[in-house]
Motif scaffolding. Structure first.
Motif, PDB file in Angstrom:
ATOM      1  N   THR A 782      36.688  51.494  40.398  1.00  0.00           N
ATOM      2  CA  THR A 782      37.204  50.262  41.011  1.00  0.00           C
ATOM      3  C   THR A 782      38.187  49.571  40.075  1.00  0.00           C
ATOM      4  N   GLY A 783      37.854  49.534  38.791  1.00  0.00           N
ATOM      5  CA  GLY A 783      38.723  48.901  37.805  1.00  0.00           C
ATOM      6  C   GLY A 783      40.098  49.545  37.763  1.00  0.00           C
ATOM      7  N   THR A 831      37.685  44.856  46.833  1.00  0.00           N
ATOM      8  CA  THR A 831      36.612  45.154  45.865  1.00  0.00           C
ATOM      9  C   THR A 831      35.279  44.585  46.351  1.00  0.00           C
ATOM     10  N   LEU A 832      35.364  43.537  47.150  1.00  0.00           N
ATOM     11  CA  LEU A 832      34.134  42.931  47.659  1.00  0.00           C
ATOM     12  C   LEU A 832      33.598  43.649  48.890  1.00  0.00           C
ATOM     13  N   PHE A 833      34.501  44.107  49.738  1.00  0.00           N
ATOM     14  CA  PHE A 833      34.073  44.629  51.037  1.00  0.00           C
ATOM     15  C   PHE A 833      34.495  46.080  51.287  1.00  0.00           C
ATOM     16  N   GLY A 834      35.196  46.713  50.321  1.00  0.00           N
ATOM     17  CA  GLY A 834      35.662  48.088  50.542  1.00  0.00           C
ATOM     18  C   GLY A 834      34.535  49.100  50.609  1.00  0.00           C
ATOM     19  N   GLY A 835      33.555  48.924  49.765  1.00  0.00           N
ATOM     20  CA  GLY A 835      32.383  49.792  49.761  1.00  0.00           C
ATOM     21  C   GLY A 835      32.707  51.254  49.590  1.00  0.00           C
ATOM     22  N   VAL A 837      33.906  53.309  51.706  1.00  0.00           N
ATOM     23  CA  VAL A 837      35.145  53.746  52.358  1.00  0.00           C
ATOM     24  C   VAL A 837      36.294  53.781  51.362  1.00  0.00           C
ATOM     25  N   LEU A 838      36.412  52.736  50.552  1.00  0.00           N
ATOM     26  CA  LEU A 838      37.502  52.659  49.573  1.00  0.00           C
ATOM     27  C   LEU A 838      37.031  52.942  48.142  1.00  0.00           C
ATOM     28  N   ARG A 839      35.738  53.309  48.007  1.00  0.00           N
ATOM     29  CA  ARG A 839      35.157  53.595  46.690  1.00  0.00           C
ATOM     30  C   ARG A 839      35.356  52.407  45.742  1.00  0.00           C
ATOM     31  N   THR A 840      34.903  51.240  46.181  1.00  0.00           N
ATOM     32  CA  THR A 840      35.027  50.010  45.371  1.00  0.00           C
ATOM     33  C   THR A 840      33.699  49.274  45.317  1.00  0.00           C
ATOM     34  N   ALA A 841      33.590  48.421  44.307  1.00  0.00           N
ATOM     35  CA  ALA A 841      32.427  47.554  44.140  1.00  0.00           C
ATOM     36  C   ALA A 841      32.885  46.285  43.442  1.00  0.00           C
ATOM     37  N   PRO A 842      32.159  45.142  43.654  1.00  0.00           N
ATOM     38  CA  PRO A 842      32.563  43.881  43.008  1.00  0.00           C
ATOM     39  C   PRO A 842      32.516  43.997  41.487  1.00  0.00           C
ATOM     40  N   SER A 844      32.724  42.301  37.496  1.00  0.00           N
ATOM     41  CA  SER A 844      32.323  41.107  36.756  1.00  0.00           C
ATOM     42  C   SER A 844      33.557  40.438  36.147  1.00  0.00           C
ATOM     43  N   GLY A 845      33.363  39.245  35.576  1.00  0.00           N
ATOM     44  CA  GLY A 845      34.466  38.531  34.951  1.00  0.00           C
ATOM     45  C   GLY A 845      35.084  39.303  33.812  1.00  0.00           C
ATOM     46  N   GLU A 846      34.243  39.930  32.940  1.00  0.00           N
ATOM     47  CA  GLU A 846      34.757  40.714  31.812  1.00  0.00           C
ATOM     48  C   GLU A 846      35.548  41.919  32.306  1.00  0.00           C
ATOM     49  N   GLU A 847      35.055  42.530  33.370  1.00  0.00           N
ATOM     50  CA  GLU A 847      35.757  43.705  33.915  1.00  0.00           C
ATOM     51  C   GLU A 847      37.106  43.299  34.519  1.00  0.00           C
ATOM     52  N   TRP A 848      37.121  42.152  35.203  1.00  0.00           N
ATOM     53  CA  TRP A 848      38.397  41.661  35.736  1.00  0.00           C
ATOM     54  C   TRP A 848      39.383  41.374  34.606  1.00  0.00           C
TER      55      TRP A 848
END
Length: 874
Positions: A782-783, A831-835, A837-842, A844-848
């Motif tokens: 996701t990152g 990243t919040l809603f892709g799940g 289907v888009l291979r994403t996950a929410p 964290s602040g440090e990761e952002w």
């Protein structure tokens, strides 16, 4: 004449035999025709192929329908936007043309004058003509006398005198504009009244024949040539990238299986892998094509067309804008374009050499004498102390005196009009005393002057020394293309046909000229700085043309050349090509001179522009790469032009060049932005198997990147403002590639850096340690997906400016901020809603924070590249 004109029955017979005066319109493209033409665009063709491939794969269940719909929408939007813009402008133009056919004129039918539409005149009709009328047909003058402005037909600024033809005169087969009996459609009556008989109507007239010659000239625009070249390169890159990725994926699968023999043993797995590799290869091929490019070109052209209308520029053909930005050579008219198009009194010189710039500055006695001479010594109509109509000189004098009115005016008792033999006119007047007002050529009247009027109204001796000094001043003025008119008085009324040759007093010398537009001088300088050669073409004599050219800034260096039409005719095409780079002025030009110069310039592979307003200019306007028709010009000239300059001003031509360059630069920015993404996507997917990464970007993610970044970016870059700095750039070569070396270095650098970040995300233990651990490495994946999108957005800010200030003129394109901001917001939501289907996950602040730092790193890298190019490659 015992009978004037035709009866209704005779008119009907003439209509059946010869037709009416309506002009056949050149073939007009329908909306569908224009749409089909736009489908011939090379990028659109590639997109259609990509669409068909996608449709097949969707049908087989191996591709996603979202990308297919995206490509389809891109094709439809791109073709429809450009077609609709061009078609709507063409319709607006046609409405302007239709207005011209509704003009009425006075025609004698059944023995009485009636108002008829110009299209309804037939051969044999008797047409009444007055000052200001436009000649509606070709024909003979039967009664009266006229002075005509035939510049629209033959380019000559000198007024042509016409007189009645004898009863036995017959209309000849040859066109002769100098024939004193023949009148031609498109001429304008500037003085006199008359009655003409229609001889040639509609398409049979000289005007009509020129209209029919305006056929399309097949010559690709510079941008079309460049896009063909780009389409070929993109095709090769896409196919090569797709093939290499297909091979790389299969080699990776074989390596994981433990070798070739073990791999092919599982036939079902091999077939599955081949299909998956093939799908990825096709998607990569499709992604390599910037489907947003045609849409972006359509958007940026349409937006700038609306802006150009505010600058008095009506674009009839979309490719006319971008071609204007590529001009190497511009042939321009003088009158009304570089000059104001009307005579003005620029100076008033008294016998003692005192000069006054305006009528209001004249001493009261001189002002009153000058006013009387202008108003009373004229053949034009006078109403309420002002001249009504008159020829171009009298209209200049009317503007000169402005609203000044003298309360006690003497009465005119005699008047002898101007004639070419005496070169003056005079009027005898009766006020407190009798005296005569004379107006005419200084070389004639100054011989008769023994006195002059001073500023206090005293009549003083006019010595030979003073005459000599005034002669020298007039020679200086003549060198600046200034015409002069002497105003004199004689203390008695003159009743004979000529003035006495002594005893006259000089009131003053009026200096008259068609002044150069101040804004045109500045515009010419800007166009010169843009690397565009300007050649002024005029029917004026050489001395006048040179003086105007110097004042306008066209003649500045010793090596620059001025040709007459005769000198041009004596030169071979090879001699013209050799000397053309030094040419600045062509004087006494004929209509065919323009056409020849355009043809020769195009043989030299120069992008050529031509301005024109007359019927005679139409073939050259049509042949030129971009034809600038003047708004005050003939309907035929406007029909032939690609762009109509509504205010006839050279400044508007400069603006058209600026907007053309703006479009080109906007396209280059978009291409740099888009190809950086495409290059990195192909490269990442190619090297991924070799570094042990299964899917650095999933097929759905690639489709998302391609669809959103392509189409939305087209909207973002479509609104870039027109910046004056573009006028400092050199014209682009007609056949040169659209992707310059500088663009290529930015594309490669951006693509390589985005690829390097991808490798760091997937192979660097340090980066991996900054993201939360998960069995499927979902947070790292996701990152990278977010970092890739954000890097693309940051690179968008990079490529829209040449310098380091990423927010330069950003408020002039608010759409850019809105689009890029929208992409960032959508990516965050994914990243919040892709799940799955888009291979994403929410995240964290440090990761952002890691994602954002990686994304912003491309700004530093490209910024260092800009500094290197600006300072070390000078």
């Amino acid at each position: 004449m015992t009978k004037i004109g035709l009866t209704s029955e005779e008119a009907a017979q003439s209509l059946q035999k010869y037709g009416n005066n309506a002009l056949s319109k050149p073939p007009q493209q329908t909306f569908f025709d224009k749409l089909l033409d736009n489908f011939q665009d090379p990028i659109i063709r590639i997109l259609i192929v990509a669409l068909l491939i996608n449709v097949v794969f969707v049908y087989m269940g191996y591709a996603d329908w979202i990308e297919t719909v995206g490509i389809f929408v891109a094709i439809i939007l791109a073709t429809f936007v450009s077609t609709l813009s061009e078609y709507s402008n063409e319709n607006a133009f046609q409405k302007l043309q239709e207005e011209a056919s509704r003009i009425t004129c006075k025609v004698w039918r059944d023995g009485k004058p009636v108002e008829l539409r110009i299209d309804d005149i037939v051969v044999g009709d008797a047409v009444q003509l007055e000052s200001g009328d436009k000649i509606p047909v070709d024909g003979l003058l039967l009664e009266g006398s006229l002075k005509l402005d035939q510049a629209a037909l033959n380019g000559e600024s000198e007024e042509a005198k016409k007189k009645p033809a004898s009863p036995d005169f017959s209309w000849g087969a040859e066109t002769d504009f100098l024939n004193p009996y023949c009148l031609y459609r498109g001429s304008v009556v500037v003085e006199g009244q008359g009655l003409m008989r229609a001889e040639k109507v509609g398409d049979a007239s000289v005007y009509g024949q020129l209209v029919q010659e305006l056929k399309e000239v097949e010559r690709d625009s510079p941008l079309k040539l460049k896009l063909k070249h780009l389409a070929d390169k993109i095709s090769y890159f896409g196919y090569a990238g797709g093939l290499l990725i297909f091979i790389a994926v299969l080699l990776h699968k074989m390596f994981l299986a433990g070798g070739w023999s073990l791999y092919i043993a599982n036939t079902a797995q091999v077939l599955s892998d081949v299909v998956q590799a093939l799908i990825l290869a096709v998607i990569i091929i499709v992604m390599a094509v910037p489907e947003g490019l045609p849409l972006m070109i359509a958007i940026v052209s349409s937006l700038n067309m609306r802006k150009m209308l505010n600058d008095h520029v009506l674009v009839r053909k979309l490719n006319g804008i971008e071609t204007a930005g590529s001009l190497n050579l511009l042939f321009t008219d003088k009158t009304g374009t570089i000059t104001k198009g009307q005579l003005e009194v620029v100076d008033f010189i008294t016998g003692d050499l005192k000069e006054y710039e305006s009528f209001d500055q004249l001493p009261v006695p001189i002002r009153e004498m000058a006013y009387e001479n202008v108003v009373l010594n004229t053949s034009a109509a006078v109403a309420e102390g002002a001249i009504v109509g008159g020829n171009i000189t009298e209209r200049a004098l009317t503007r000169y005196i402005g609203g000044y009115r003298k309360l006690q005016m003497p009465l005119r008792n005699t008047f002898v009009p101007f004639n070419s033999a005496t070169k003056y006119s005079f009027a005898g007047v009766q006020g407190a005393s009798e005296y005569t007002l004379a107006k005419g050529a200084p070389e004639k009247l100054l011989q008769y002057c023994d006195y002059y009027w001073d500023e206090k109204g005293h009549c003083l001796p006019f010595t030979e020394a003073m005459k000599q000094a005034l002669d020298e001043k007039m020679v200086e003025l003549a060198g600046r293309a200034i015409r002069m008119l002497a105003l004199c008085t004689f203390p008695k009324s003159v009743y004979g046909p000529e003035l006495p040759q002594k005893g006259m007093a000089l009131t003053g010398i009026l200096a008259i000229r068609d002044e150069v537009r101040p804004e045109a001088v500045e515009a010419i300088q800007k166009v010169h700085e843009a690397g565009v050669q300007i050649v002024m073409i005029t029917g004026d004599r050489k001395e006048t043309a040179v003086a105007i050219a110097r004042d306008a800034g066209l003649l500045q260096r010793p090596e620059e050349q001025v040709w007459t039409s005769q000198e041009l005719a004596a030169m071979s095409d090879e001699e013209v090509k050799l000397n053309l780079p030094f040419l600045r002025v062509v004087s006494r030009a004929l209509p065919l001179d323009k056409l020849r110069l355009v043809s020769v310039a195009q043989e030299m592979n120069l992008v050529t522009g031509m301005t024109g307003d007359g019927v005679n200019d139409s073939p050259a306007l049509k042949r030129a790469d971009v034809g600038f028709a003047m708004g005050s010009g003939t309907e035929v000239a406007k029909e032939a032009g690609d762009i109509v300059i509504l205010d006839d001003n050279f400044l508007s031509i400069k603006q058209a060049i600026l907007y053309g360059r703006t479009i080109y630069n906007s396209i280059c920015k978009f291409i740099t932005f888009q190809l950086s993404i495409n290059f990195s996507a192909v490269l990442i997917n190619f090297i991924a198997p070799f570094i042990g990464v299964e899917k650095p970007l999933t097929i759905i993610q690639i489709l998302w990147i391609n669809l959103v970044m392509d189409t939305l970016a087209a909207l973002a870059f479509g609104g870039e403002p027109a910046l004056e700095k573009y006028m400092q750039e050199k014209p682009k070569e007609r056949g040169g590639p659209i992707v310059s070396k500088g663009m290529m270095s930015t594309i490669v650098l951006g693509g390589l850096w985005m690829t390097l970040v991808a490798v760091a995300f997937y192979k660097s233990a340090w980066v991996d340690s900054l993201f939360r651990d998960a069995p499927d490495h979902i947070y790292t994946y996701t990152g990278f997906f977010c970092a890739y999108i954000f890097m693309a957005v940051a690179n968008g800010f990079n490529v829209r400016v040449e310098g380091l200030d990423l927010f330069d003129h950003i408020l002039d394109n608010k759409g850019f901020i809105q689009v890029m901001g929208g992409i960032v917001l959508i990516q965050y939501l994914l990243t919040l809603f892709g799940g799955s289907v888009l291979r994403t996950a929410p995240l964290s602040g440090e990761e952002w924070a890691v994602v954002i730092l990686c994304a912003l790193s491309i700004i530093i890298v490209v910024g260092l590249h800009k500094l290197f190019r600006q300072h070390l490659l000078k």
